[in-house]
Design a protein around this motif. Sequence first.
Motif, short mmCIF file in Angstrom:
data_model
loop_
_atom_site.label_atom_id
_atom_site.label_comp_id
_atom_site.label_asym_id
_atom_site.label_seq_id
_atom_site.Cartn_x
_atom_site.Cartn_y
_atom_site.Cartn_z
N ASP A 1 63.29 59.50 41.58
CA ASP A 1 62.90 58.28 42.31
C ASP A 1 62.73 57.10 41.36
N ALA A 2 62.19 57.37 40.16
CA ALA A 2 61.98 56.29 39.19
C ALA A 2 63.30 55.73 38.67
N TRP A 3 64.34 56.55 38.64
CA TRP A 3 65.67 56.10 38.19
C TRP A 3 66.52 55.56 39.34
N GLN A 4 65.97 55.53 40.54
CA GLN A 4 66.76 55.10 41.71
C GLN A 4 67.36 53.72 41.48
N GLY A 5 68.63 53.59 41.85
CA GLY A 5 69.32 52.32 41.68
C GLY A 5 69.97 52.14 40.33
N ALA A 6 69.86 53.16 39.45
CA ALA A 6 70.44 53.06 38.11
C ALA A 6 71.58 54.04 37.91
N ALA A 7 72.17 54.52 39.00
CA ALA A 7 73.33 55.42 38.96
C ALA A 7 73.01 56.77 38.33
#
Length: 376
Positions: free
Chosen positions: A286-292
């Motif tokens: 979830d913390a890396w969401q949006g970073a592919a």
Amino acid sequence: VVAAHGVPMGMVQWFALHATSLHWEQGTLHGAPTGHAAEVCETWARDQGYPGFVAMFAQEAAGDVSPNYRWSDKRGLMIGRYDDDHESTRFNGDVQARHARALFALARTEGRELAGPLDAAIRYRDFFDRPADSRFTRGKDARSAPPRLGLAFSLGTTEGQGPFFALRSLFPLFTRIQAWNMQREAPDSWIKPHGPKFPFWDFGRGKDNKILGKLPQVNPALFLFGTDRYVAYYRKAVHKPAAREVSWVPRYLPLQQLRIGQLVIASMPNEPTTVSGRRLRRAVGDAWQGAAVEHVIIGAYSNAYCGYLTTPEEYQEQAYEGASTLYGQWSLPVFCTEHVELTRLMRSGEGRSSLGEPPPLVPFDWCLEAPIRRGT
């Protein structure tokens, strides 16, 4: 792993399984199922014409996953598929190798190449008093605590029994008594985060460490006698300056993340249970969401060692794994909190410049050299 010109160079697999097919009575160093699986895969690769091929079988969230599922009346413990441990080891290694080779072949035809950013960061954090984000505690104000080993550790498990295993029916009572005692503890007490864990041994307070919550660790009466080499080692160790002045287990724990394109490996220095691993993967993902980032893998047993890691719910049972979760019942929420923060630092470009609190150096002459027992 394939070279730019298409020649296979190796493979890395993560199988969550305790390396306990060979039990403690064996008395020898052995690669266990993972070592056998690596050897099988590398032999297969050499036969295919790839002599430099390297197979790595790493550990994942295996804290409560065992290869032993049959009771042996003869040995008085749980064993694997065969009565002979070496046969069970080869069987488990062959299963892992078979699946690894199948996935390797599938990846070459249907897999996706890891492409994108390469990044890594490591951060040391003081786990003696670390807050947890309320997102991971169901809104509760929670922290970690100085390390304490629970009495249930002394039970061992059904695949390796401890000295008090025969008294296991009494231990739920100890847990209930300790839970009742915790209601009388002050909210800011260092013991409070340990919840229902009945104390066996404190590890983080130097000369103030206690056994069973009461007995001093330095020359306690129960260790004055006996010829066991572990007892002898203990009697010698407690008089070293380090035993009186520093923690017996790490205070500053390393948390590390490696990013290879769409893959992130979140490393930690303990043995997380299956559900602990699932929650940590979700928190990091979830913390890396949006970073592919599409895949998160737990890199257990990494950079240090500090026991097991259960969920807060598993911890309440105070079985072997919960008793061995050293920093209290909120340890997993704290690990989730710190890995999410490490992700934030990496995404902002601060990951390499924020190492956290580096652990102090312990003078070498404080250490106790372990005797080396040589054998065949």
